[in-house]
Design an enzyme around this catalytic site. Sequence first.
Site, PDB file in Angstrom:
ATOM      1  N   LYS A 166       0.842  -1.207   0.000  1.00 18.07           N
ATOM      2  CA  LYS A 166       0.000   0.000   0.000  1.00 18.07           C
ATOM      3  C   LYS A 166       0.872   1.250   0.000  1.00 18.07           C
ATOM      4  O   LYS A 166       1.885   1.309   0.705  1.00 18.07           O
ATOM      5  CB  LYS A 166      -0.909  -0.032   1.225  1.00 18.07           C
ATOM      6  CG  LYS A 166      -1.943   1.082   1.316  1.00 18.07           C
ATOM      7  CD  LYS A 166      -2.799   0.880   2.565  1.00 18.07           C
ATOM      8  CE  LYS A 166      -3.821   1.963   2.758  1.00 18.07           C
ATOM      9  NZ  LYS A 166      -4.635   1.749   3.988  1.00 18.07           N
ATOM     10  N   SER A 169      -9.454   1.824   3.349  1.00 16.85           N
ATOM     11  CA  SER A 169      -8.620   2.566   2.428  1.00 16.85           C
ATOM     12  C   SER A 169      -7.609   1.689   1.667  1.00 16.85           C
ATOM     13  O   SER A 169      -6.956   2.171   0.737  1.00 16.85           O
ATOM     14  CB  SER A 169      -7.839   3.646   3.187  1.00 16.85           C
ATOM     15  OG  SER A 169      -6.979   3.078   4.161  1.00 16.85           O
ATOM     16  N   SER A 176     -10.047  -0.432   7.340  1.00 20.71           N
ATOM     17  CA  SER A 176      -9.339  -0.182   6.082  1.00 20.71           C
ATOM     18  C   SER A 176      -8.694  -1.411   5.464  1.00 20.71           C
ATOM     19  O   SER A 176      -8.278  -1.365   4.303  1.00 20.71           O
ATOM     20  CB  SER A 176      -8.272   0.900   6.280  1.00 20.71           C
ATOM     21  OG  SER A 176      -8.876   2.157   6.426  1.00 20.71           O
TER      22      SER A 176
END
Length: 462
Positions: free
Chosen positions: A83, A163, A187
């Site tokens: 990420k 996210s 997330s």
Amino acid sequence: MTDTTHPRAFPAIPELQAGLRTGRLTSVALTRRCLDRITEVNPLVRAVLAVDETALDQAAASDRRHAAGAGLGPLDGIPVLVKDNIDTAGLASTAGSRLLAGRPPRRDAEVVSRLRAAGAVMLGKTNLSEWANFRSTRATEGWSGVGGQTCNPYGAHRSPGGSSSGSAVAVATGMAPLALGTETDGSVVAPAGLCGVVGVKTETGLLPLDGIVPISQVQDTVGLLAARLSDAALTLAVLTGRPLPQDDAPDGLRLGLWRVPRMPGETETVLKSAAEELRAAGATVLPVDFAVERQTLEDGLLAMYAEFRPSLEAYLRDRDGAPQTLAALIEGNRADPVELSLFGQDLFEQAQLLGEEERERAVHARSRSKRQARALIDGTLREHRIDALLAATNEPAPRIDYELGDPGAPGSSTPAALAGYPNVTLPLDRRGGLPVGVSVFGPPETSRLLPVALRIEQAWAD
């Protein structure tokens, strides 16, 4: 959209590793396969922000180690996506913001250093909800100024969740066998559920946060997305330096079924089916009353607002060429033609206005919120003599709507997030072609939760 879903594109990591050790498989071939898949599918789903140009060189080095009988362990030669709020030296690390897109960080985040030390191939960086979805209450999950909109692989106009959107979509589409994500509240587990993959949110403090763009240094965690829970468990063992959790889950699991308020009926149908399969496999599944007090939620929210600015500014001080304060980010967004094109930055602005008095109150609010969330979970486990709680992770993915923003659909991540406890999402079923996941949480340590979750995953697979 053509069919992009390919969640089990790879054999399990132990099988891959056996092939690498014996020479039946090379890391170069495996890495090239991932890169080809990214080339093929990423233009459709926009899950990957950047590819590491050294990936094939890393893979070749792994092949040389294996050929010499000097492999570094179960992750040596395995490609991993990361990420883009997790620092990788010389590569991207933007948190999705164009304001961090200039000069990459000088050092890897500690968790990335551990992956490299284990021989994993750093394949590239994944898109995310910008600033880990902490810029606006009207934000769209999966959108960032750097990467645009990540799409759910089961529907181009459906939300991928956030996210850790890109990480979940990348695994779901077979771009990599593993991806790192982060979670403050939902997330990792939410995009995992929406995209039909496994998500493991670890307990706070298990994995280091050094070199990770923060929301809250108190509540943030590192998590994993994978096609199989066993692969995520193996990766955690490598990252923590601890042995794989033993299957010491008791015979005849006792599980509590939490029906999340306002969750739609079609999701409840999935949960009911999951419970029936577990009962058929010998587990006891009983409904439990489980409700987080409003004050607990408000305390946790206040704490997160107050923790954001000092956490973020401490990170920014170590990023050359980046804005150094939240105020500078706010001004930079206002001057950028893209950043505020779809939604604003009210969370940034509210966090900027908080003073010392509010931050002092937030310290006590955080303590109360964590204590109350832990008491709720621990008390429920004791009262019903259960090993873990089950709940629907998500409803089927909603449509992406830039006018109204995300609908704020109910989820089950908050109790474990506020308590700092781990949470595992397992893909179970589809409603109308869209995945629905089931979350397993309760035990305070990942090492205690994983054997229970693995047993549940096996029951559903049988």
